[in-house]
Write a protein that holds these residues in place. Structure first.
Motif, PDB file in Angstrom:
ATOM      1  N   ASN A 102       0.840  -1.204   0.000  1.00 25.91           N
ATOM      2  CA  ASN A 102       0.000   0.000   0.000  1.00 25.91           C
ATOM      3  C   ASN A 102       0.875   1.255   0.000  1.00 25.91           C
ATOM      4  O   ASN A 102       2.098   1.169   0.082  1.00 25.91           O
ATOM      5  N   TYR A 103       0.219   2.416  -0.073  1.00 26.84           N
ATOM      6  CA  TYR A 103       0.942   3.687   0.033  1.00 26.84           C
ATOM      7  C   TYR A 103       1.190   3.987   1.505  1.00 26.84           C
ATOM      8  O   TYR A 103       0.456   3.532   2.375  1.00 26.84           O
ATOM      9  N   GLY A 104       2.221   4.790   1.784  1.00 25.24           N
ATOM     10  CA  GLY A 104       2.598   5.061   3.159  1.00 25.24           C
ATOM     11  C   GLY A 104       2.091   6.381   3.688  1.00 25.24           C
ATOM     12  O   GLY A 104       1.773   7.307   2.938  1.00 25.24           O
ATOM     13  N   ALA A 105       2.043   6.468   4.999  1.00 24.34           N
ATOM     14  CA  ALA A 105       1.720   7.731   5.670  1.00 24.34           C
ATOM     15  C   ALA A 105       2.960   8.624   5.640  1.00 24.34           C
ATOM     16  O   ALA A 105       4.056   8.181   5.285  1.00 24.34           O
ATOM     17  N   LEU A 106       2.813   9.851   6.019  1.00 23.30           N
ATOM     18  CA  LEU A 106       3.927  10.798   5.972  1.00 23.30           C
ATOM     19  C   LEU A 106       5.108  10.312   6.806  1.00 23.30           C
ATOM     20  O   LEU A 106       6.265  10.438   6.393  1.00 23.30           O
TER      21      LEU A 106
END
Length: 185
Positions: A102-106
């Motif tokens: 998945n895409y990551g958080a900051l």
């Protein structure tokens, strides 16, 4: 006829004094009164109040015309800081996605700060919730003097299902309809 002050009993006045002038054509000499250098300096020293006021009015008119344009240009140039931060964030997201499902958080993204280098924008990321996990929205929100940027206060990039959208607006959430004004390339 005599020269004033020479043999006729009249005194020379203040700055007048006899001076010998040589004629250019006939080599004759004549005496004529002239003014001293101090007198001519006294007459030419400084400006009148009217001249100064006219100069001040001209400068004020030029400033009133040029200052708003200058401030808008500075704000527009500062947007490039947000564009660069969002582009770096997109690259970091793709690197993260290459190694994760998945895409990551900051906080997951290496080298990405919560503020742009000059602190003109705050950067946030919201990742799609499960089960989709196929997208994110990265937002740059103006802060400080840059917050007066009108409809370009919030700049955002949205990735959903492999498609990229650019948005902008005066407040969050940004408008995804006409971002061309702020995202002009």
């Amino acid at each position: 006829p005599g020269v004033a002050g020479v043999g006729d009993g009249r005194a020379l006045l203040g700055d007048e004094r006899p001076r010998w002038n040589k004629g250019a054509l006939d080599n004759s000499f004549t005496m004529s009164p002239c003014t001293s250098p101090q007198a001519s300096i006294r007459r030419r020293r400084g400006f009148t109040l009217i001249e100064i006021m006219i100069a001040v009015v001209i400068v004020a008119i030029l400033a009133a015309i040029a200052l708003p344009s200058f401030v808008d240009s500075v704000r527009k140039s500062r947007r490039s800081e947000a564009f660069a931060a969002l582009a770096a964030l997109q690259q970091a997201q793709e690197r993260w996605r290459g190694n994760n499902a998945n895409y990551g958080a900051l906080a997951d993204l290496t080298g990405i700060s919560a503020n742009t280098p000059n602190n003109h924008y705050a950067i946030t990321v919201s990742v799609s919730v499960p089960p989709a996990l196929s997208g994110y929205t990265a937002t740059a929100t103006a802060q400080g003097n840059q917050a007066n940027d009108g409809t370009c206060t919030v700049l955002a990039v949205q990735v959903a299902g492999g498609n990229i959208s650019y948005g902008s607006g005066a407040a969050a959430p940004p408008s995804w309809v006409d971002p061309g004004r702020c995202w002009a390339r």
